[in-house]
Write a protein that holds these residues in place. Structure first.
Motif, PDB file in Angstrom:
ATOM      1  N   THR A  74       0.854  -1.186   0.000  1.00 39.10           N
ATOM      2  CA  THR A  74       0.000   0.000   0.000  1.00 39.10           C
ATOM      3  C   THR A  74       0.889   1.236   0.000  1.00 39.10           C
ATOM      4  O   THR A  74       2.037   1.180   0.440  1.00 39.10           O
ATOM      5  N   PRO A  75       0.368   2.362  -0.464  1.00 41.63           N
ATOM      6  CA  PRO A  75       1.155   3.587  -0.410  1.00 41.63           C
ATOM      7  C   PRO A  75       1.575   3.939   1.018  1.00 41.63           C
ATOM      8  O   PRO A  75       2.691   4.421   1.241  1.00 41.63           O
ATOM      9  N   GLU A  76       0.726   3.671   1.996  1.00 38.66           N
ATOM     10  CA  GLU A  76       1.050   3.976   3.388  1.00 38.66           C
ATOM     11  C   GLU A  76       2.227   3.141   3.886  1.00 38.66           C
ATOM     12  O   GLU A  76       3.119   3.650   4.572  1.00 38.66           O
ATOM     13  N   ALA A  77       2.240   1.857   3.549  1.00 42.59           N
ATOM     14  CA  ALA A  77       3.355   0.986   3.952  1.00 42.59           C
ATOM     15  C   ALA A  77       4.648   1.397   3.250  1.00 42.59           C
ATOM     16  O   ALA A  77       5.723   1.382   3.856  1.00 42.59           O
ATOM     17  N   THR A  78       4.544   1.779   2.005  1.00 39.99           N
ATOM     18  CA  THR A  78       5.726   2.232   1.268  1.00 39.99           C
ATOM     19  C   THR A  78       6.269   3.517   1.872  1.00 39.99           C
ATOM     20  O   THR A  78       7.485   3.683   2.021  1.00 39.99           O
ATOM     21  N   LEU A  79       5.378   4.418   2.260  1.00 35.50           N
ATOM     22  CA  LEU A  79       5.808   5.658   2.892  1.00 35.50           C
ATOM     23  C   LEU A  79       6.502   5.372   4.221  1.00 35.50           C
ATOM     24  O   LEU A  79       7.542   5.960   4.524  1.00 35.50           O
ATOM     25  N   ALA A  80       5.978   4.458   5.006  1.00 33.78           N
ATOM     26  CA  ALA A  80       6.602   4.094   6.279  1.00 33.78           C
ATOM     27  C   ALA A  80       8.009   3.541   6.042  1.00 33.78           C
ATOM     28  O   ALA A  80       8.950   3.867   6.777  1.00 33.78           O
ATOM     29  N   ALA A  81       8.173   2.725   5.015  1.00 35.03           N
ATOM     30  CA  ALA A  81       9.491   2.181   4.692  1.00 35.03           C
ATOM     31  C   ALA A  81      10.433   3.282   4.232  1.00 35.03           C
ATOM     32  O   ALA A  81      11.591   3.337   4.649  1.00 35.03           O
ATOM     33  N   LEU A  82       9.947   4.172   3.400  1.00 39.90           N
ATOM     34  CA  LEU A  82      10.774   5.275   2.897  1.00 39.90           C
ATOM     35  C   LEU A  82      11.290   6.134   4.047  1.00 39.90           C
ATOM     36  O   LEU A  82      12.467   6.493   4.078  1.00 39.90           O
ATOM     37  N   VAL A  83      10.442   6.424   4.997  1.00 41.67           N
ATOM     38  CA  VAL A  83      10.829   7.247   6.139  1.00 41.67           C
ATOM     39  C   VAL A  83      11.842   6.516   7.023  1.00 41.67           C
ATOM     40  O   VAL A  83      12.720   7.137   7.620  1.00 41.67           O
ATOM     41  N   SER A  84      11.766   5.195   7.074  1.00 37.59           N
ATOM     42  CA  SER A  84      12.629   4.436   7.988  1.00 37.59           C
ATOM     43  C   SER A  84      14.022   4.154   7.434  1.00 37.59           C
ATOM     44  O   SER A  84      14.916   3.795   8.192  1.00 37.59           O
ATOM     45  N   VAL A  85      14.219   4.298   6.142  1.00 41.72           N
ATOM     46  CA  VAL A  85      15.512   4.006   5.527  1.00 41.72           C
ATOM     47  C   VAL A  85      16.329   5.298   5.453  1.00 41.72           C
ATOM     48  O   VAL A  85      15.928   6.237   4.780  1.00 41.72           O
TER      49      VAL A  85
END
Length: 68
Positions: A23-34
């Protein structure tokens, strides 16, 4: 597995697998964490998802994106 997992480091570049972000939300969470400069490789079916927030944040946080 497949959730923000470092796959390899080559020539100073880290390759991170987050193929479970469906989902876009999960991808955003990953982007912020890397940390550090990030290139996104995105693909799959939209399934009615809204991408405005992800696109806005990716423009701010990522160096670029390849969408397929």
């Amino acid at each position: 597995p497949h959730r923000v997992r470092l796959v390899e480091t080559r020539d100073g570049r880290r390759f991170v697998d987050d193929s479970k972000s469906t989902t876009p939300e999960a991808t955003l969470a990953a982007l912020v964490s890397v940390p550090g400069p990030t290139w996104l490789l995105l693909g799959g079916r939209a399934k009615g998802a809204k991408f405005e927030l992800l696109a806005e944040q990716a423009a701010r946080l990522a160096r670029g994106a390849a969408c397929y």
